[in-house]
Design an enzyme around this catalytic site. Structure first.
Site, short mmCIF file in Angstrom:
data_model
loop_
_atom_site.label_atom_id
_atom_site.label_comp_id
_atom_site.label_asym_id
_atom_site.label_seq_id
_atom_site.Cartn_x
_atom_site.Cartn_y
_atom_site.Cartn_z
N HIS A 16 0.84 -1.21 0.00
CA HIS A 16 0.00 0.00 0.00
C HIS A 16 0.87 1.25 0.00
O HIS A 16 0.60 2.21 -0.74
CB HIS A 16 -0.89 0.05 1.25
N LYS A 40 -18.34 -5.44 7.69
CA LYS A 40 -17.15 -6.23 8.00
C LYS A 40 -16.63 -5.85 9.38
O LYS A 40 -16.86 -4.74 9.85
CB LYS A 40 -16.05 -6.02 6.96
N ARG A 89 -2.04 -6.08 -8.25
CA ARG A 89 -0.99 -7.05 -7.93
C ARG A 89 -0.87 -8.11 -9.00
O ARG A 89 0.21 -8.58 -9.31
CB ARG A 89 -1.27 -7.73 -6.59
N SER A 127 -2.96 -7.64 3.04
CA SER A 127 -3.23 -7.48 4.47
C SER A 127 -3.65 -8.81 5.10
O SER A 127 -3.28 -9.12 6.23
CB SER A 127 -4.33 -6.44 4.69
#
Length: 164
Positions: A16, A40, A89, A127
């Site tokens: 990040h 969440k 990614r 993460s």
């Protein structure tokens, strides 16, 4: 030019931070938006995530960090941003991110999306992976800044203590 970089950042990783550094170099102002998602349960509160990012980006003068809820395109509009920054990614990220970029463009034609491919040294990093390694007391020093690693180890210890 103002850009926003929205995400959960639970926790922020070197991947990040790579995107933050690189995108902040091509815009006048970069607003990192920490998503508060009521559906969440993140490991860290939105405020804790903001503080971690602020600490990690202290040396970048044109970066601001704030909390937002809702759609990224609405956050961009409210921030006066012309660009939403997204990191890629792998090819699997591209399909989803392209769909979101096209949807956002229909919802707000004045906001575009800028994709940055993750630097190869962070292409594997997420993460979720960092949290999993930390849960098993692995070394996460190559994945996150020291302040984040310390906070993550403390949180994992708190969770384990609560399970007893």
């Amino acid at each position: 030019m103002i850009a926003v970089y929205p995400g959960s950042f639970d926790p922020v990783t070197f991947g990040h931070l790579d995107i933050i550094r690189r995108s902040s170099a091509v815009v006048d102002e970069l607003i990192v938006g920490v998503l508060r998602n009521r559906e969440k349960t993140p490991l860290f509160s939105a405020e804790e995530r903001v503080n971690m990012i602020v600490d990690a980006t202290r040396d970048i003068g044109n970066v601001k960090v704030t909390v937002f809820s809702g759609l990224s395109v609405d956050f961009a509009r409210a921030s006066g941003a012309q660009v939403i920054v997204r990191g890629l990614r792998a090819i699997t990220d591209f399909e989803y991110e392209l769909q979101m970029a096209q949807t956002n463009r229909i919802m707000e034609p004045s906001v575009d999306t800028m994709f940055l491919t993750t630097s190869l040294e962070y292409a594997y990093l997420s993460s979720t992976t960092v949290k999993e390694v930390a849960a098993y007391e692995g070394d996460i020093s190559r994945f996150v800044p020291e302040n984040v690693a310390d906070a993550l180890h403390r949180r994992v210890a708190e969770i384990k203590a609560g399970e007893k």
